[in-house]
Design an enzyme around this catalytic site. Structure first.
Site, PDB file in Angstrom:
ATOM      1  N   LYS A   1      55.321 -16.675  29.534  1.00  0.00           N
ATOM      2  CA  LYS A   1      55.495 -17.612  30.627  1.00  0.00           C
ATOM      3  C   LYS A   1      56.963 -17.675  31.033  1.00  0.00           C
ATOM      4  O   LYS A   1      57.289 -17.717  32.208  1.00  0.00           O
ATOM      5  CB  LYS A   1      55.050 -19.002  30.175  1.00  0.00           C
ATOM      6  CG  LYS A   1      53.606 -19.251  30.474  1.00  0.00           C
ATOM      7  CD  LYS A   1      53.459 -19.687  31.916  1.00  0.00           C
ATOM      8  CE  LYS A   1      51.976 -19.794  32.253  1.00  0.00           C
ATOM      9  NZ  LYS A   1      51.717 -19.917  33.670  1.00  0.00           N
TER      10      LYS A   1
ATOM     11  N   CYS B   1      69.231 -14.624  22.939  1.00  0.00           N
ATOM     12  CA  CYS B   1      68.157 -14.289  22.002  1.00  0.00           C
ATOM     13  C   CYS B   1      67.438 -13.057  22.539  1.00  0.00           C
ATOM     14  O   CYS B   1      67.068 -13.012  23.715  1.00  0.00           O
ATOM     15  CB  CYS B   1      67.185 -15.461  21.899  1.00  0.00           C
ATOM     16  SG  CYS B   1      65.637 -15.015  21.124  1.00  0.00           S
TER      17      CYS B   1
ATOM     18  N   CYS C   1      68.254 -20.518  18.498  1.00  0.00           N
ATOM     19  CA  CYS C   1      67.482 -20.281  19.731  1.00  0.00           C
ATOM     20  C   CYS C   1      66.390 -21.333  19.812  1.00  0.00           C
ATOM     21  O   CYS C   1      65.527 -21.405  18.936  1.00  0.00           O
ATOM     22  CB  CYS C   1      66.853 -18.886  19.750  1.00  0.00           C
ATOM     23  SG  CYS C   1      65.686 -18.704  21.132  1.00  0.00           S
TER      24      CYS C   1
ATOM     25  N   HIS D   1      48.103 -15.810  24.191  1.00  0.00           N
ATOM     26  CA  HIS D   1      47.585 -16.817  23.255  1.00  0.00           C
ATOM     27  C   HIS D   1      46.081 -16.651  23.086  1.00  0.00           C
ATOM     28  O   HIS D   1      45.552 -16.729  21.975  1.00  0.00           O
ATOM     29  CB  HIS D   1      47.868 -18.238  23.768  1.00  0.00           C
ATOM     30  CG  HIS D   1      49.313 -18.491  24.078  1.00  0.00           C
ATOM     31  ND1 HIS D   1      49.749 -18.900  25.310  1.00  0.00           N
ATOM     32  CD2 HIS D   1      50.420 -18.370  23.312  1.00  0.00           C
ATOM     33  CE1 HIS D   1      51.059 -19.044  25.295  1.00  0.00           C
ATOM     34  NE2 HIS D   1      51.492 -18.722  24.093  1.00  0.00           N
TER      35      HIS D   1
ATOM     36  N   HIS E   1      48.543 -18.600  28.057  1.00  0.00           N
ATOM     37  CA  HIS E   1      48.348 -17.366  28.816  1.00  0.00           C
ATOM     38  C   HIS E   1      47.474 -16.416  28.002  1.00  0.00           C
ATOM     39  O   HIS E   1      47.036 -16.770  26.899  1.00  0.00           O
ATOM     40  CB  HIS E   1      49.695 -16.753  29.216  1.00  0.00           C
ATOM     41  CG  HIS E   1      50.609 -16.415  28.080  1.00  0.00           C
ATOM     42  ND1 HIS E   1      50.241 -15.581  27.048  1.00  0.00           N
ATOM     43  CD2 HIS E   1      51.874 -16.807  27.801  1.00  0.00           C
ATOM     44  CE1 HIS E   1      51.253 -15.458  26.197  1.00  0.00           C
ATOM     45  NE2 HIS E   1      52.260 -16.209  26.629  1.00  0.00           N
TER      46      HIS E   1
ATOM     47  N   LYS F   1      56.616  -7.747  26.842  1.00  0.00           N
ATOM     48  CA  LYS F   1      55.767  -8.771  26.228  1.00  0.00           C
ATOM     49  C   LYS F   1      55.482  -9.833  27.276  1.00  0.00           C
ATOM     50  O   LYS F   1      56.398 -10.372  27.882  1.00  0.00           O
ATOM     51  CB  LYS F   1      56.489  -9.410  25.043  1.00  0.00           C
ATOM     52  CG  LYS F   1      55.646 -10.488  24.370  1.00  0.00           C
ATOM     53  CD  LYS F   1      56.407 -11.219  23.288  1.00  0.00           C
ATOM     54  CE  LYS F   1      55.511 -12.278  22.674  1.00  0.00           C
ATOM     55  NZ  LYS F   1      56.217 -13.457  22.239  1.00  0.00           N
TER      56      LYS F   1
ATOM     57  N   CYS G   1      62.788 -19.845  20.105  1.00  0.00           N
ATOM     58  CA  CYS G   1      62.172 -19.456  18.822  1.00  0.00           C
ATOM     59  C   CYS G   1      62.117 -20.625  17.856  1.00  0.00           C
ATOM     60  O   CYS G   1      61.434 -20.561  16.854  1.00  0.00           O
ATOM     61  CB  CYS G   1      62.969 -18.351  18.134  1.00  0.00           C
ATOM     62  SG  CYS G   1      62.998 -16.776  18.992  1.00  0.00           S
TER      63      CYS G   1
ATOM     64  N   HIS H   1      63.803 -14.104  23.751  1.00  0.00           N
ATOM     65  CA  HIS H   1      63.643 -14.966  24.925  1.00  0.00           C
ATOM     66  C   HIS H   1      64.603 -14.673  26.074  1.00  0.00           C
ATOM     67  O   HIS H   1      64.433 -15.214  27.159  1.00  0.00           O
ATOM     68  CB  HIS H   1      63.764 -16.439  24.514  1.00  0.00           C
ATOM     69  CG  HIS H   1      62.576 -16.928  23.744  1.00  0.00           C
ATOM     70  ND1 HIS H   1      62.503 -16.858  22.374  1.00  0.00           N
ATOM     71  CD2 HIS H   1      61.395 -17.444  24.165  1.00  0.00           C
ATOM     72  CE1 HIS H   1      61.329 -17.335  21.978  1.00  0.00           C
ATOM     73  NE2 HIS H   1      60.641 -17.685  23.045  1.00  0.00           N
TER      74      HIS H   1
END
Ligand code: MSP
Length: 525
Positions: free
Chosen positions: A309, A156, A130, A24, A21, A306, A133, A159
């Site tokens: 995806k 987490c 997690c 990145h 995305h 943030k 992560c 996430h």
């Protein structure tokens, strides 16, 4: 002749569990701009990027898609990650995959050395893990939500997914031994971690004390086998971090390794700890130099969060480049966000900057100047007459923009480099408005003055093409060719961009550098 300075820059390697995305792509573009700048300055430059393919996250994704992790990774690399580099015009010199044999081999060399030297021992570990992560978590890193599917479970914070309790016999890396050496490093090399906010957070974290790090897993086998115990595979982060040295010859080509390493490392601030704590400790244990610096950039936010995806806020880079082009993508993210801070993405902001800065500010300037030289001087760039104060002022700005942009790049302040260059864009536009070449052209008595004005603005465009080539390579190359620049614009010394003295002729641009875009949002937005 002085030896060329080595400039090795690396992006994190990306997980292949999903497609890229714009978050990145953001890291890629920043690293690419810095690499192109240094290449154009004559430095011995190397840009590395790649993919992180081992570990539980990839394994689970592959299983969920009825395939093997290697087949899954091959597909994602070929269909998504390699094409991303084309979509946003990345000039990487290498692409490493952690499943490459060269990597796997060199990792075992590194591990065996640490083991032989007593930095690795076996023990037992229990903790919250997690998978998002790929990291054991402390309670501070977790949260509970009052309602929803995961109500009452430990999640987490990054996430928003439940963590798992893992208990394993593991091999451990004696990271706690390195607490003081790390603190000394942060102290003696104050720019080792940037920006300041990330540096402070890391120092605080390390001061609180370091645990040894569990570096092996035996509950699954998708990873590099521990050389002295093949019932364990290497912890994915330990494996992944080593890519920065395995890719340049650690364990296989010592000469190249010494030529390239250490690197400047760009990472998102969420993974700064791995790069500024674990990674230098690993290198210290192996007796190798630590990175030149670790820069933790901010997050792209969409709707205040943030972008990711897993939270369904991901935007594919091609959604933007299909409408605006790769150059605009690169320019926008480097200009609109202070490098090191978070920044919100919005289609409105992107299209407003495209229109005002790229299409009107820069693109139009180029078209107008080239059209005037064609119309008034048959495409021949005239020799200048006497320079006035206004002409000299442009000269001064060219020099200042070049020096300021270079200094900003040195600080990794890419947005400031662009701001410095844009002063020249704005001044050239202002100069044309005041000098009114179209009025000068009406009276042959002003011919010499018109020559000087046209010469000045063409030279300004030359400086801009050289300075902007690292950021908007396609438009800069087109402009360079149109104003008769010799050779390839990427061969021009960016630190002497103001030195360009002009060429004999211009050629009309086939199309605007940044054409007007009527419909700004893609259908899917
Ligand atoms: N595989 C690890 C890195 C290993 S490096 C030895 C990883 N991969 S990742 O694919 O999840 O993320 C790669 C990079 O993308 C990180 O630097 C991360 O910060 C960045 N970004 C992911 N989402 C982002 C945003 N929304 N905004 C900016 N950068 C983002 O972590």
């Amino acid at each position: 002749m002085a030896a060329r300075e080595s400039f090795y820059i690396a992006t994190p390697i990306f997980y292949v569990n999903d497609v890229p995305h714009i978050g990145h792509a953001y890291t890629e573009v920043a690293a690419d701009v810095l690499a192109r700048w240094h290449r154009q300055a004559g430095d011995d430059t190397w840009l590395l990027t790649g993919t992180d393919e081992h570990g539980q996250k990839i394994l689970r994704t592959a299983v969920a898609n009825d395939t093997t992790p290697k087949a899954w990774a091959d597909r994602l690399v070929a269909d998504a990650w390699q094409p991303l580099l084309k979509t946003i015009n990345i000039s990487n010199d290498d692409f490493i995959r952690t499943t490459d044999e060269r990597h796997e081999y060199a990792v075992t060399v590194f591990l065996q050395k640490l083991y032989d030297d007593g930095f690795i021992y076996s023990g037992e570990y229990e903790g919250y893990y997690c998978v998002g992560c790929e990291e054991y978590k402390q309670l501070d890193d977790l949260m509970e939500l009052p309602s929803g599917d995961y109500a009452g479970r430990l999640l987490c914070k990054i996430h928003s997914i439940p963590v798992e309790v893992l208990k394993e016999k593991n091999y451990f890396f004696r990271m706690s031994d390195f607490q003081q050496r790390l603190l000394d490093l942060y102290e003696s090399q104050p720019d080792f971690i940037q920006p300041e906010s990330v540096r402070n957070e890391i120092i605080q974290f390390v001061r609180a004390g370091l645990d040894d790090l569990s570096i092996s897993r035996s509950s699954f086998d998708w990873g590099i086998k521990i050389p002295w115990d093949d019932s364990h595979v290497l912890y994915v982060w330990f494996d992944a971090l080593l890519n920065y040295i395995t890719a340049v010859g650690y364990g296989t080509d010592q000469e190249n390794f010494e030529r390239r390493w250490p690197a400047v490392q760009l990472v998102g601030k969420d993974i700064a700890r791995f790069h500024a704590v674990i990674w230098p400790a690993m290198l210290m244990a192996a007796g190798l130099p630590v990175p030149r610096k670790v820069f933790g950039h901010g997050w792209l936010l969409v709707g205040g969060e943030k972008m990711s995806k897993s939270k369904l806020t991901g935007i594919a880079p091609s959604e933007i480049t299909e409408t605006f082009g790769a150059d605009a993508f690169r320019y926008y993210f480097m200009r609109a966000i202070s490098f090191g801070q978070d920044g919100s993405f919005s289609w409105e902001d992107l299209s407003a900057r495209y229109q005002a800065e790229l299409a009107n500010g820069f693109g139009n300037l180029a078209s107008r100047v080239i059209a005037m030289v064609s119309r008034y001087r048959d495409g021949v760039i005239p020799d200048p007459g006497a320079f006035t104060e206004a002409d000299e002022a442009i000269r001064v700005t060219e020099r200042r923009a070049t020096a300021d942009a270079d200094a900003a790049i040195e600080r990794l302040a890419i947005h400031e480099a662009l701001a410095a260059i844009w002063i020249l864009v704005d001044e050239l536009n202002g100069y044309i408005t005041i000098q009114e070449p179209w009025a000068l052209a009406k009276d042959p008595a002003n011919a010499e003055r018109l020559d000087t004005v046209l010469f000045t603005v063409v030279r300004g465009l030359g400086t801009l093409a050289v300075l902007l080539a690292p950021v908007i390579p396609d438009a800069a190359a087109k402009l360079w060719a149109a104003i008769g620049g010799a050779g390839d614009v990427t061969e021009q010394d960016v630190r002497a961009a103001y030195d360009w003295l002009g060429a004999p002729t211009v050629t009309a641009l086939e199309s605007s550098l940044f054409p007007r875009i009527e419909q700004v949002e893609p259908a899917s937005a």
